[in-house]
Write a protein that holds these residues in place. Structure first.
Motif, PDB file in Angstrom:
ATOM      1  N   ARG A   1      -8.075  -9.475  31.420  1.00  0.00           N
ATOM      2  CA  ARG A   1      -8.395  -8.575  32.537  1.00  0.00           C
ATOM      3  C   ARG A   1      -8.373  -7.113  32.084  1.00  0.00           C
ATOM      4  NH1 ARG A   1      -4.516  -8.541  37.913  1.00  0.00           N
ATOM      5  NH2 ARG A   1      -5.657  -7.012  39.184  1.00  0.00           N
ATOM      6  N   SER A   2      -7.276  -6.703  31.449  1.00  0.00           N
ATOM      7  CA  SER A   2      -7.195  -5.328  30.940  1.00  0.00           C
ATOM      8  C   SER A   2      -8.266  -5.097  29.884  1.00  0.00           C
ATOM      9  CB  SER A   2      -5.840  -5.061  30.273  1.00  0.00           C
ATOM     10  OG  SER A   2      -4.803  -5.100  31.198  1.00  0.00           O
TER      11      SER A   2
ATOM     12  N   GLU B   1     -11.286  -6.451  29.536  1.00  0.00           N
ATOM     13  CA  GLU B   1     -12.595  -6.169  30.123  1.00  0.00           C
ATOM     14  C   GLU B   1     -12.614  -4.746  30.680  1.00  0.00           C
ATOM     15  OE1 GLU B   1     -13.918  -8.557  33.463  1.00  0.00           O
ATOM     16  OE2 GLU B   1     -15.952  -7.750  33.319  1.00  0.00           O
ATOM     17  N   GLY B   2     -11.530  -4.367  31.376  1.00  0.00           N
ATOM     18  CA  GLY B   2     -11.463  -3.027  31.953  1.00  0.00           C
ATOM     19  C   GLY B   2     -11.585  -1.933  30.904  1.00  0.00           C
ATOM     20  N   ALA B   3     -10.992  -2.181  29.740  1.00  0.00           N
ATOM     21  CA  ALA B   3     -11.009  -1.165  28.678  1.00  0.00           C
ATOM     22  C   ALA B   3     -12.266  -1.263  27.818  1.00  0.00           C
ATOM     23  CB  ALA B   3      -9.758  -1.301  27.809  1.00  0.00           C
ATOM     24  N   GLY B   4     -13.113  -2.251  28.099  1.00  0.00           N
ATOM     25  CA  GLY B   4     -14.370  -2.365  27.364  1.00  0.00           C
ATOM     26  C   GLY B   4     -14.259  -3.132  26.057  1.00  0.00           C
TER      27      GLY B   4
ATOM     28  N   SER C   1      -2.572  -3.653  26.597  1.00  0.00           N
ATOM     29  CA  SER C   1      -3.298  -2.783  27.523  1.00  0.00           C
ATOM     30  C   SER C   1      -3.182  -1.316  27.105  1.00  0.00           C
ATOM     31  CB  SER C   1      -2.762  -2.962  28.948  1.00  0.00           C
ATOM     32  OG  SER C   1      -2.857  -4.314  29.347  1.00  0.00           O
ATOM     33  N   LEU C   2      -1.990  -0.914  26.665  1.00  0.00           N
ATOM     34  CA  LEU C   2      -1.806   0.483  26.238  1.00  0.00           C
ATOM     35  C   LEU C   2      -2.697   0.791  25.036  1.00  0.00           C
ATOM     36  CD1 LEU C   2       2.078   0.906  26.572  1.00  0.00           C
ATOM     37  CD2 LEU C   2       0.340   2.058  27.944  1.00  0.00           C
TER      38      LEU C   2
ATOM     39  N   TYR D   1      -6.481   0.720  26.109  1.00  0.00           N
ATOM     40  CA  TYR D   1      -6.834   1.882  26.923  1.00  0.00           C
ATOM     41  C   TYR D   1      -6.767   3.189  26.140  1.00  0.00           C
ATOM     42  CZ  TYR D   1      -8.459   0.307  31.357  1.00  0.00           C
ATOM     43  OH  TYR D   1      -9.261  -0.205  32.335  1.00  0.00           O
TER      44      TYR D   1
ATOM     45  N   CYS E   1     -10.093   3.161  24.608  1.00  0.00           N
ATOM     46  CA  CYS E   1     -11.050   3.445  25.682  1.00  0.00           C
ATOM     47  C   CYS E   1     -11.063   4.943  26.008  1.00  0.00           C
ATOM     48  CB  CYS E   1     -10.641   2.609  26.899  1.00  0.00           C
ATOM     49  SG  CYS E   1     -11.590   2.889  28.377  1.00  0.00           S
ATOM     50  N   ARG E   2      -9.877   5.540  26.061  1.00  0.00           N
ATOM     51  CA  ARG E   2      -9.731   6.975  26.349  1.00  0.00           C
ATOM     52  C   ARG E   2     -10.443   7.796  25.273  1.00  0.00           C
ATOM     53  NH1 ARG E   2      -6.324  11.270  25.762  1.00  0.00           N
ATOM     54  NH2 ARG E   2      -5.579  10.354  23.838  1.00  0.00           N
TER      55      ARG E   2
END
Lengths: 269, 269
Positions: A137-138, A140-143, A255-256, A259, A262-263
């Protein structure tokens, strides 16, 4: 309408719900609930089972209509099951009354590397189904471009894991590797820089540049990454921790890291 | 040695394990396992129960010796329980054979604001015990000054939640508020800038400056923050999501926000 738990299809469903071995052998898994069945790719569907009382709400009617419409083309049946039998076969306490039998898709490494500057997650021995699902889930969110896991990792097709991906299992390519080290070497040859999440990491996780092809290695919840993959990584990165915290939850760590990549990638655009 | 589940102390333990109401009324909760009991602050301990077979390993002996040493000063007893009775009262499938009854500590808002530039987590209606525990764990890691939650949030003293804090429950000050909006107004008066995690946020989560006194508002897993607290916040921040992800896991969202604050604060040093 199927009204008996002894019906052979119901027995098969129960096996697919409960047994990882059965899912693996038949290359099938189950997605349950309006949201999950609704998001399942049409060409994965091998069968749909709806409880007798399913279809009362508008959202339910629409989903059923769409599934029935696709049944001929998809070569599957939409079958009705009595509420009691559905509840017995369901994996949830309060069943929503719909489930689909889906094929397990097969990706290859090149599917995961097809995007420019891929971002990968590599998992070693993740034990908790919820953690595995949350990472999808994370991710996909982060690409993320794909998730690779070893054979010691929890079963992705466990109903709890499927549910906790919140549908990301349908969209994030994945690969189970029989030999994590071999995959690591293939990725390195393909130019993917690998970063191992490690408590003894020498670099803070927000220091490396993750804007090029990158992958994060995450180890088992209890013991972390084993020595070999940690040493094969281009760098070991650590997430700073204050207080007396010894480690973070594995899904939180993943996730960290994702992301942070991603950032950096957003800022570069 | 206690050998019966009908023993009044064992009945009390079972109630403390299972009933939130009982824990609240008696202001007691249970920590189980070597690690958790070992990390519990000495002055929280009200009683210790060790299984008959506990104490075979060196680590177990050391913990028992330390607990027995503190018993007189702490005014508590260390009691032995038969393995069968311990297993019956335990919350885990494979009990480690040690548990402690602890007082529920009472913090006030000023405890959570005592550090310079406090960093707070404010929770509205978090339902999953694992998520709540994980937020404490990530929170301590990121240097949070305290966690505030409303009455709709899951019980912090549920054995599963206690366990998933991995000991952070002993070190992170917390406060249950009867009126979240009143607490929000108090915090604003105290100069704490509040950021609501929100799917419709107008600002990316890594844009605001979190180096001064800051607090993050996180809402319920299913529905997110309700309107009032979201509007009372100084800004609504969003975590960008690619693909078709509608939201992230609540503990992951909280961790991303807290670690972004932590990252900014580290860079400032």
């Amino acid at each position: 309408m199927i009204t008996s738990r002894e019906n052979s299809r119901m027995k098969n469903l129960a096996l697919l719900m409960k047994k990882a071995k059965e899912r693996k052998a038949r290359k099938l898994f189950i997605a349950e609930g309006i949201r999950m069945v609704g998001e399942a790719p049409a060409d994965w569907i091998r069968g749909v089972y709806a409880a007798e009382s399913f279809g009362e709400r508008r959202q339910e009617q629409e989903l059923l209509a769409r599934l029935r419409e696709g049944a001929d083309k998809g070569g599957y049946l939409v079958e009705t099951v009595s509420d009691a039998v559905f509840a017995a076969v369901s994996d949830t306490k309060t069943p929503q009354g719909i489930l689909a039998v889906l094929k397990i898709p097969e990706y290859c490494l090149s599917d995961l590397l097809s995007k420019e500057n891929p971002l990968l997650l590599l998992l070693e021995g993740i034990q908790d189904p919820g953690n595995l699902g949350t990472m999808f889930r994370s991710g996909e969110g982060a690409g993320v471009s794909g998730v690779i896991f070893d054979r010691e990792t929890a079963d992705l097709f466990n109903p709890k894991t499927v549910r906790s991906t919140m549908g990301s299992i349908f969209r994030v390519p994945f690969l189970e590797t029989e030999d994590l080290m071999q995959t690591i070497h293939e990725l390195k040859r393909a130019g993917v820089a690998l970063y191992a999440a490690h408590l003894d990491g020498s670099v803070d996780y927000d220091e490396p540049d993750y804007t090029k092809a990158s992958g994060f290695l995450i180890g088992n919840e209890g013991g972390g990454l084993s020595r070999e993959p940690a040493e094969a990584a281009d760098a070991r990165v650590r997430i700073p921790m204050e207080g007396r915290v010894e480690s973070l939850n594995a899904a939180v760590s993943a996730s960290l890291l994702l992301y942070e990549a991603c950032r950096q990638r957003r800022r570069q655009k």
